[in-house]
Motif scaffolding. Structure first.
Motif, PDB file in Angstrom:
ATOM      1  N   ASN A   1       0.849  -1.170   0.213  1.00  0.00           N
ATOM      2  CA  ASN A   1      -0.102   0.069  -0.094  1.00  0.00           C
ATOM      3  C   ASN A   1       0.795   1.391   0.084  1.00  0.00           C
ATOM      4  O   ASN A   1       0.476   2.141  -0.827  1.00  0.00           O
ATOM      5  N   GLU A   2       2.086   1.239   0.978  1.00  0.00           N
ATOM      6  CA  GLU A   2       2.768   2.167   0.668  1.00  0.00           C
ATOM      7  C   GLU A   2       3.368   2.469  -0.658  1.00  0.00           C
ATOM      8  O   GLU A   2       3.625   3.586  -1.061  1.00  0.00           O
ATOM      9  N   THR A   3       3.744   1.352  -1.390  1.00  0.00           N
ATOM     10  CA  THR A   3       4.296   1.555  -2.684  1.00  0.00           C
ATOM     11  C   THR A   3       3.393   2.198  -3.477  1.00  0.00           C
ATOM     12  O   THR A   3       3.632   3.119  -4.394  1.00  0.00           O
ATOM     13  N   LEU A   4       2.116   1.631  -3.473  1.00  0.00           N
ATOM     14  CA  LEU A   4       1.046   2.247  -4.495  1.00  0.00           C
ATOM     15  C   LEU A   4       0.888   3.559  -4.317  1.00  0.00           C
ATOM     16  O   LEU A   4       0.781   4.369  -5.280  1.00  0.00           O
ATOM     17  N   ALA A   5       0.708   4.132  -2.735  1.00  0.00           N
ATOM     18  CA  ALA A   5       0.509   5.379  -2.780  1.00  0.00           C
ATOM     19  C   ALA A   5       1.700   6.343  -3.166  1.00  0.00           C
ATOM     20  O   ALA A   5       1.477   7.543  -4.044  1.00  0.00           O
ATOM     21  N   ASN A   6       2.831   5.810  -3.102  1.00  0.00           N
ATOM     22  CA  ASN A   6       4.074   6.733  -3.503  1.00  0.00           C
ATOM     23  C   ASN A   6       4.175   6.615  -4.934  1.00  0.00           C
ATOM     24  O   ASN A   6       4.734   7.685  -5.676  1.00  0.00           O
ATOM     25  N   ILE A   7       3.891   5.749  -5.582  1.00  0.00           N
ATOM     26  CA  ILE A   7       3.913   5.813  -7.197  1.00  0.00           C
ATOM     27  C   ILE A   7       2.723   6.915  -7.710  1.00  0.00           C
ATOM     28  O   ILE A   7       3.022   7.515  -8.460  1.00  0.00           O
TER      29      ILE A   7
ATOM     30  N   ALA B   1      -6.447   9.515  13.272  1.00  0.00           N
ATOM     31  CA  ALA B   1      -6.568  10.821  14.213  1.00  0.00           C
ATOM     32  C   ALA B   1      -6.788  12.209  13.302  1.00  0.00           C
ATOM     33  O   ALA B   1      -6.319  12.256  12.314  1.00  0.00           O
ATOM     34  N   PRO B   2      -7.532  13.273  13.896  1.00  0.00           N
ATOM     35  CA  PRO B   2      -7.648  14.540  13.370  1.00  0.00           C
ATOM     36  C   PRO B   2      -6.314  14.993  13.053  1.00  0.00           C
ATOM     37  O   PRO B   2      -5.380  14.777  13.743  1.00  0.00           O
ATOM     38  N   GLY B   3      -6.099  15.645  11.573  1.00  0.00           N
ATOM     39  CA  GLY B   3      -4.906  16.142  11.406  1.00  0.00           C
ATOM     40  C   GLY B   3      -3.892  15.293  10.656  1.00  0.00           C
ATOM     41  O   GLY B   3      -2.635  15.743  10.319  1.00  0.00           O
ATOM     42  N   CYS B   4      -4.033  13.850  10.802  1.00  0.00           N
ATOM     43  CA  CYS B   4      -3.190  12.898  10.302  1.00  0.00           C
ATOM     44  C   CYS B   4      -3.662  12.401   8.848  1.00  0.00           C
ATOM     45  O   CYS B   4      -4.693  12.590   8.790  1.00  0.00           O
ATOM     46  N   THR B   5      -2.784  12.045   8.006  1.00  0.00           N
ATOM     47  CA  THR B   5      -3.117  11.449   6.700  1.00  0.00           C
ATOM     48  C   THR B   5      -3.613  10.152   7.020  1.00  0.00           C
ATOM     49  O   THR B   5      -2.940   9.342   7.430  1.00  0.00           O
ATOM     50  N   SER B   6      -4.638   9.817   6.261  1.00  0.00           N
ATOM     51  CA  SER B   6      -5.151   8.345   6.363  1.00  0.00           C
ATOM     52  C   SER B   6      -4.186   7.454   5.266  1.00  0.00           C
ATOM     53  O   SER B   6      -3.807   7.928   4.325  1.00  0.00           O
ATOM     54  N   PRO B   7      -4.111   6.204   5.782  1.00  0.00           N
ATOM     55  CA  PRO B   7      -3.253   5.488   5.060  1.00  0.00           C
ATOM     56  C   PRO B   7      -4.038   4.953   3.635  1.00  0.00           C
ATOM     57  O   PRO B   7      -3.325   4.005   3.003  1.00  0.00           O
TER      58      PRO B   7
ATOM     59  N   TRP C   1      -4.341   9.304   0.678  1.00  0.00           N
ATOM     60  CA  TRP C   1      -3.050   9.614   0.986  1.00  0.00           C
ATOM     61  C   TRP C   1      -2.423  10.167  -0.310  1.00  0.00           C
ATOM     62  O   TRP C   1      -1.854  11.217  -0.065  1.00  0.00           O
ATOM     63  N   ILE C   2      -2.472   9.875  -1.417  1.00  0.00           N
ATOM     64  CA  ILE C   2      -2.125  10.406  -2.724  1.00  0.00           C
ATOM     65  C   ILE C   2      -2.752  11.782  -2.550  1.00  0.00           C
ATOM     66  O   ILE C   2      -2.101  12.785  -3.028  1.00  0.00           O
ATOM     67  N   GLY C   3      -3.911  11.976  -2.439  1.00  0.00           N
ATOM     68  CA  GLY C   3      -4.497  13.289  -2.674  1.00  0.00           C
ATOM     69  C   GLY C   3      -4.183  14.142  -1.892  1.00  0.00           C
ATOM     70  O   GLY C   3      -3.971  15.336  -2.133  1.00  0.00           O
ATOM     71  N   GLU C   4      -4.023  13.993  -0.475  1.00  0.00           N
ATOM     72  CA  GLU C   4      -3.737  14.872   0.608  1.00  0.00           C
ATOM     73  C   GLU C   4      -1.946  15.529   0.279  1.00  0.00           C
ATOM     74  O   GLU C   4      -1.592  16.494   0.224  1.00  0.00           O
ATOM     75  N   ILE C   5      -1.039  14.419  -0.150  1.00  0.00           N
ATOM     76  CA  ILE C   5       0.246  14.729  -0.291  1.00  0.00           C
ATOM     77  C   ILE C   5       0.551  15.416  -1.609  1.00  0.00           C
ATOM     78  O   ILE C   5       1.016  16.570  -1.625  1.00  0.00           O
ATOM     79  N   VAL C   6      -0.296  15.170  -2.593  1.00  0.00           N
ATOM     80  CA  VAL C   6      -0.215  15.680  -3.898  1.00  0.00           C
ATOM     81  C   VAL C   6      -0.603  17.456  -3.597  1.00  0.00           C
ATOM     82  O   VAL C   6      -0.229  18.330  -4.061  1.00  0.00           O
ATOM     83  N   ARG C   7      -1.636  17.410  -2.889  1.00  0.00           N
ATOM     84  CA  ARG C   7      -2.324  18.774  -2.705  1.00  0.00           C
ATOM     85  C   ARG C   7      -1.180  19.563  -1.745  1.00  0.00           C
ATOM     86  O   ARG C   7      -0.926  20.832  -2.055  1.00  0.00           O
TER      87      ARG C   7
END
Length: 220
Positions: free
Chosen positions: A166-172, A199-205, A210-216
């Motif tokens: 899942n980590e590999t998928l998100a980072n691709i 938790a509030p303020g944390c990025t979902s796995p 995850w992709i949407g939040e980090i790309v944003r």
């Protein structure tokens, strides 16, 4: 160089029954505050021989200290392979992968060696090393093929390789815009970790979140 007897005595002195009870709920059978563990490692400094002696005790606290004071480049591939197969305790596994496997000059050799291993702990380490390649050195990786494997295997994989895949998928999806749409589609199709409590303020796995939040964050 510190003495193995002295090092074990110092670890024993740091043992806290309440900390052990809390750690055991997560599968970690030790009772040491990790900040105090790191302070002890800082005092000892890098000591490869002591690290090997501590590892050989098969005690969780001793192995954690070993991972903090060892010199990753001094291990052979076979030694690292044997060590990985012992890392059933979650924190020992996490520290071994992040502090040793990712730091050794043999990382790529080991990634290839471990990739199709039947042991879930070993396969998970291979996917963790693959994520590093995805993020930092993607040349030579077949990202489409990795997505094929993730699409085929991730939903039914054991927990450790599932998290690592899942980590590999998100980072691709994050680092390779040309593959982002497919990475998002695979995450939405498989729904792996979609309901994971975050938790509030944390990025979902969950990969699409995850992709949407980090790309944003990166592009915003």
């Amino acid at each position: 160089m510190a003495d193995i007897t002295e090092a074990l005595a110092e670890l024993a002195a740091l043992e806290d029954p309440k900390m052990r009870a809390a750690n055991e709920k997560r599968g970690d059978d030790h009772g040491i505050n990790l900040s105090r563990m790191r302070a002890l490692a800082k005092r000892i400094k890098t000591d490869q021989l002591l690290a090997q002696q501590l590892w050989a005790t098969h005690e969780t606290s001793a192995q954690l200290l070993a991972l903090l004071i060892c010199r990753p480049k001094d291990f052979t591939a076979d030694e690292l392979d044997a060590m990985l197969r012992e890392t059933q305790v979650p924190k020992v596994n996490d520290w071994f992968v992040n502090y040793v496997a990712k730091k050794t000059p043999l990382a790529e050799e080991l990634r290839v060696r471990w990739f199709d291993d039947a042991d879930p702990t070993v396969a998970a380490a291979a996917w963790s090393l693959t994520t590093v390649r995805v993020m930092k050195e993607p040349d030579g990786l077949d990202l489409s093929h990795l997505l094929d494997l993730i699409e085929r295997d991730m939903r039914d994989a054991p927990q450790r390789p599932q998290w690592a895949m899942n980590e590999t998928l998100a980072n691709i999806g994050i680092f390779h815009p040309e593959h982002r749409a497919r990475a998002l589609a695979i995450g939405e199709q498989l729904q792996v970790l979609a309901d994971y409590p975050t938790a509030p303020g944390c990025t979902s796995p969950y990969a699409p979140s995850w992709i949407g939040e980090i790309v944003r964050r990166r592009e915003g």
